[in-house]
Enzyme design. Structure first.
Site, mmCIF file in Angstrom:
data_model
loop_
_atom_site.group_PDB
_atom_site.id
_atom_site.type_symbol
_atom_site.label_atom_id
_atom_site.label_comp_id
_atom_site.label_asym_id
_atom_site.label_seq_id
_atom_site.Cartn_x
_atom_site.Cartn_y
_atom_site.Cartn_z
ATOM 1 N N ASN A 7 0.878 -1.175 0.000
ATOM 2 C CA ASN A 7 0.000 0.000 0.000
ATOM 3 C C ASN A 7 0.918 1.228 0.000
ATOM 4 O O ASN A 7 1.443 1.620 1.041
ATOM 5 C CB ASN A 7 -0.893 -0.021 1.246
ATOM 6 C CG ASN A 7 -1.870 1.137 1.272
ATOM 7 O OD1 ASN A 7 -1.821 2.017 0.409
ATOM 8 N ND2 ASN A 7 -2.746 1.136 2.253
ATOM 9 N N ARG A 90 -2.444 -2.085 -3.561
ATOM 10 C CA ARG A 90 -3.671 -1.291 -3.416
ATOM 11 C C ARG A 90 -3.551 -0.037 -4.277
ATOM 12 O O ARG A 90 -2.556 0.687 -4.191
ATOM 13 C CB ARG A 90 -3.859 -0.879 -1.960
ATOM 14 C CG ARG A 90 -5.016 0.065 -1.802
ATOM 15 C CD ARG A 90 -4.962 0.803 -0.502
ATOM 16 N NE ARG A 90 -6.077 1.743 -0.444
ATOM 17 C CZ ARG A 90 -5.999 2.947 0.072
ATOM 18 N NH1 ARG A 90 -4.874 3.383 0.592
ATOM 19 N NH2 ARG A 90 -7.038 3.732 0.091
ATOM 20 N N HIS A 180 -12.920 3.171 -0.663
ATOM 21 C CA HIS A 180 -13.003 2.111 0.357
ATOM 22 C C HIS A 180 -13.658 0.847 -0.211
ATOM 23 O O HIS A 180 -14.178 0.026 0.547
ATOM 24 C CB HIS A 180 -13.852 2.545 1.566
ATOM 25 C CG HIS A 180 -13.217 3.563 2.451
ATOM 26 N ND1 HIS A 180 -13.967 4.540 3.081
ATOM 27 C CD2 HIS A 180 -11.946 3.755 2.838
ATOM 28 C CE1 HIS A 180 -13.165 5.301 3.815
ATOM 29 N NE2 HIS A 180 -11.927 4.842 3.672
ATOM 30 N N LEU A 209 -16.101 3.497 9.005
ATOM 31 C CA LEU A 209 -15.902 4.765 9.725
ATOM 32 C C LEU A 209 -14.515 4.804 10.358
ATOM 33 O O LEU A 209 -14.210 4.014 11.251
ATOM 34 C CB LEU A 209 -16.974 4.913 10.817
ATOM 35 C CG LEU A 209 -18.416 4.666 10.370
ATOM 36 C CD1 LEU A 209 -19.350 4.588 11.561
ATOM 37 C CD2 LEU A 209 -18.872 5.745 9.399
ATOM 38 N N GLY A 210 -13.682 5.698 9.834
ATOM 39 C CA GLY A 210 -12.332 5.850 10.380
ATOM 40 C C GLY A 210 -11.916 7.293 10.208
ATOM 41 O O GLY A 210 -12.767 8.186 10.240
ATOM 42 N N ASN A 211 -10.626 7.518 9.978
ATOM 43 C CA ASN A 211 -10.211 8.887 9.660
ATOM 44 C C ASN A 211 -10.923 9.378 8.413
ATOM 45 O O ASN A 211 -11.337 10.516 8.318
ATOM 46 C CB ASN A 211 -8.694 8.944 9.451
ATOM 47 C CG ASN A 211 -7.994 9.123 10.769
ATOM 48 O OD1 ASN A 211 -8.489 9.814 11.656
ATOM 49 N ND2 ASN A 211 -6.855 8.480 10.917
ATOM 50 N N ARG A 241 -11.764 16.002 6.881
ATOM 51 C CA ARG A 241 -12.516 16.307 5.650
ATOM 52 C C ARG A 241 -13.943 16.708 5.997
ATOM 53 O O ARG A 241 -14.561 16.095 6.873
ATOM 54 C CB ARG A 241 -12.547 15.087 4.729
ATOM 55 C CG ARG A 241 -11.231 14.788 4.078
ATOM 56 C CD ARG A 241 -11.274 13.487 3.312
ATOM 57 N NE ARG A 241 -10.297 12.553 3.823
ATOM 58 C CZ ARG A 241 -10.276 11.264 3.550
ATOM 59 N NH1 ARG A 241 -11.195 10.729 2.773
ATOM 60 N NH2 ARG A 241 -9.350 10.478 4.060
ATOM 61 N N GLU A 385 -8.314 -5.064 4.607
ATOM 62 C CA GLU A 385 -8.127 -4.805 3.180
ATOM 63 C C GLU A 385 -6.928 -5.571 2.623
ATOM 64 O O GLU A 385 -6.960 -6.054 1.497
ATOM 65 C CB GLU A 385 -7.963 -3.301 2.946
ATOM 66 C CG GLU A 385 -9.273 -2.557 3.150
ATOM 67 C CD GLU A 385 -9.117 -1.063 3.305
ATOM 68 O OE1 GLU A 385 -9.136 -0.377 2.291
ATOM 69 O OE2 GLU A 385 -8.976 -0.581 4.439
HETATM 70 P P1 AMP Z 1 -8.877 4.267 10.839
HETATM 71 O O1 AMP Z 1 -8.729 5.401 9.875
HETATM 72 O O2 AMP Z 1 -9.803 3.200 10.340
HETATM 73 O O3 AMP Z 1 -7.569 3.734 11.329
HETATM 74 O O4 AMP Z 1 -9.607 4.871 12.140
HETATM 75 C C1 AMP Z 1 -9.039 5.894 12.893
HETATM 76 C C2 AMP Z 1 -10.113 6.466 13.810
HETATM 77 O O5 AMP Z 1 -10.564 5.428 14.693
HETATM 78 C C3 AMP Z 1 -9.622 7.606 14.687
HETATM 79 O O6 AMP Z 1 -10.544 8.679 14.675
HETATM 80 C C4 AMP Z 1 -9.570 6.986 16.069
HETATM 81 O O7 AMP Z 1 -9.837 7.908 17.089
HETATM 82 C C5 AMP Z 1 -10.690 5.966 16.000
HETATM 83 N N1 AMP Z 1 -10.495 4.941 17.039
HETATM 84 C C6 AMP Z 1 -9.483 4.049 17.131
HETATM 85 N N2 AMP Z 1 -9.600 3.324 18.279
HETATM 86 C C7 AMP Z 1 -10.700 3.798 18.924
HETATM 87 C C8 AMP Z 1 -11.347 3.483 20.158
HETATM 88 N N3 AMP Z 1 -10.871 2.522 20.952
HETATM 89 N N4 AMP Z 1 -12.457 4.164 20.499
HETATM 90 C C9 AMP Z 1 -12.939 5.131 19.692
HETATM 91 N N5 AMP Z 1 -12.384 5.487 18.516
HETATM 92 C C10 AMP Z 1 -11.281 4.834 18.119
#
Ligand code: AMP
Length: 401
Positions: A7, A90, A180, A209-211, A241, A385
């Site tokens: 990646n 990727r 995604h 749902l992540g960054n 964003r 992924e």
């Molecule tokens: P990703 O982009 O999928 O790696 O997700 C990152 C996001 O997941 C960030 O906003 C983190 O704050 C959130 N995150 C990771 N671990 C936790 C947790 N234990 N509780 C709440 N949010 C989390």
């Protein structure tokens, strides 16, 4: 069969080496600071690590170091690179050129590079990494590309077109692509298996749902609509964003602040979202902590995300004329119990009966979090992924034999 998954970003090269006989990870790591120094962090399945500064003027030197680390270092896991059956990469943007996983040729690399205009941050670095990889792996080792956008190529025109003049699509390829896709494909398939159902019979809303966050309507195993658009800026509010905004607000703000198109793009991609609304952080954990202490703007940012997710679930249930399951994945989706609960509460009209006990303390585990008599099932499905890229790569390479 061993598969190396890559990646690549503009200054980094994340990798995983997988043993596809049992789908275990043999080693993983990241070469970063490419072009501005160099650093490698490498971990093996048996706990050996390498963490050192290097000299990575380009992706080629990073790949050379990776080969050395995999084959000759104290944390080596291979006798030679010949043990690797294929490399899977990727790729973020495949546009309408690539609707499936594809074997790499010089022409394919050029096509990926040519799509850089649509994904400047990602596609050119991908092309650089593909060319660099070709230089350091044996000529006989196939390389395969897996596209984030490919899964969404099944969206109908009415879902992917914008109401701009048609020439924007014809001349400039402006349309919704969605992102995604590798994650949404992986988790929706894993959900069908967990439910003991054929994915062809399911209507799923997949919430990654992540960054970066995106929500996809998956009907019969196919993406029929998704929240991200022409770029990964669209849809729900994210870490930095803004998500969907009235386009007129964009031109208005650019004029007010005297920002160029590029600067406005940076403003919406890097300074907005949780960070921009809360003024505190882009990270969900920081926002939750501040919200718990009563910070109003942190509370607002969290509420906006929850509200927007609810709206997507409702609208996708409407366009699919039904809903069998909602799934949560990604750093927030997998870990944030309170967000899942807030989204799924008060959705009885839609057939969701949430199980608050089942929802607690799941950290990265596959689990059903709806009540046994809920018409719509709700699940947490950890994404992977890299594994899907490795599976796709293996399947394509085996189909060539
Ligand atoms: P990703 O982009 O999928 O790696 O997700 C990152 C996001 O997941 C960030 O906003 C983190 O704050 C959130 N995150 C990771 N671990 C936790 C947790 N234990 N509780 C709440 N949010 C989390």
């Amino acid at each position: 069969m061993k598969i190396l998954v890559i990646n690549a970003g503009s200054s980094s090269l994340k990798y995983q080496l997988l043993n596809m006989d049992d789908e275990s990870v043999i080693a993983k790591g990241n070469c970063d600071r490419i072009g501005i120094g160099g650093h490698i962090k490498h971990t093996t399945f048996d706990g050996r690590t390498i963490d050192e500064d290097c000299d990575f003027p380009t992706h080629t030197e990073a790949f050379e170091k990776l080969v050395e680390v995999l084959t000759k270092s104290d944390a080596a896991v291979l006798n030679s690179m010949d043990e690797i059956s294929a490399v899977g990469h990727r790729i973020v943007q495949g546009a309408e050129v690539f609707d499936k996983t594809t074997l790499v040729t010089d022409e394919v690399i050029q096509q990926i590079d040519d799509l850089s205009e649509l994904a400047p941050v990602h596609n050119h670095p991908h092309a650089l990494a593909l060319r660099a990889c070709k230089k350091v792996i044996p000529e006989t080792t196939p390389q395969v590309v897996v596209f984030d956008t490919a899964f969404h190529q099944t969206m109908p025109e009415k879902a992917f077109m914008y109401g701009l003049p048609f020439e924007c699509y014809e001349k400039f390829h402006v349309r919704k692509y969605g992102f995604h896709g590798t994650s949404h494909r992986f988790v929706s398939q894993a959900l069908a298996e967990a439910m003991g159902k054929d994915i062809k019979d399911l209507k799923i809303v997949s919430c990654h749902l992540g960054n970066g966050s995106s929500i996809t309507a998956v009907e019969g195993g196919k993406s029929i609509d998704t929240s991200m658009g022409f770029t990964p800026l669209d849809g729900v509010i994210m870490g930095t964003r803004c998500g969907a905004v009235d386009a007129s607000a964009v031109t208005f703000v650019a004029k007010k602040l005297g920002l160029s198109a590029g600067e406005m793009s940076e403003y919406m991609n890097k300074k907005s979202g949780f960070l921009g609304v809360s003024g505190i952080s882009s990270d969900n954990r920081d926002i939750s902590a501040a919200a718990q202490e009563g910070n109003k703007r942190a509370i607002l940012a969290g509420e906006m995300l929850r509200y927007e997710i609810k709206k997507y679930i409702g609208s996708y249930a409407a366009v699919m004329n039904g809903l069998d399951a909602v799934l949560f994945t990604g750093g927030i989706g997998e870990n944030s119990d309170d967000l899942r609960a807030d989204v799924c509460h008060d959705m009885e009209y839609l057939g969701i009966k949430f199980d608050d006990n089942a929802n607690k303390g799941l950290r990265g585990k596959l689990a059903k979090i709806s009540a046994p008599d809920s018409k719509v099932e709700v699940w947490v499905v950890p994404t992977n992924e890299e594994l899907l890229i490795a599976r796709d790569t293996k399947a394509l390479v085996e189909s060539m034999k």
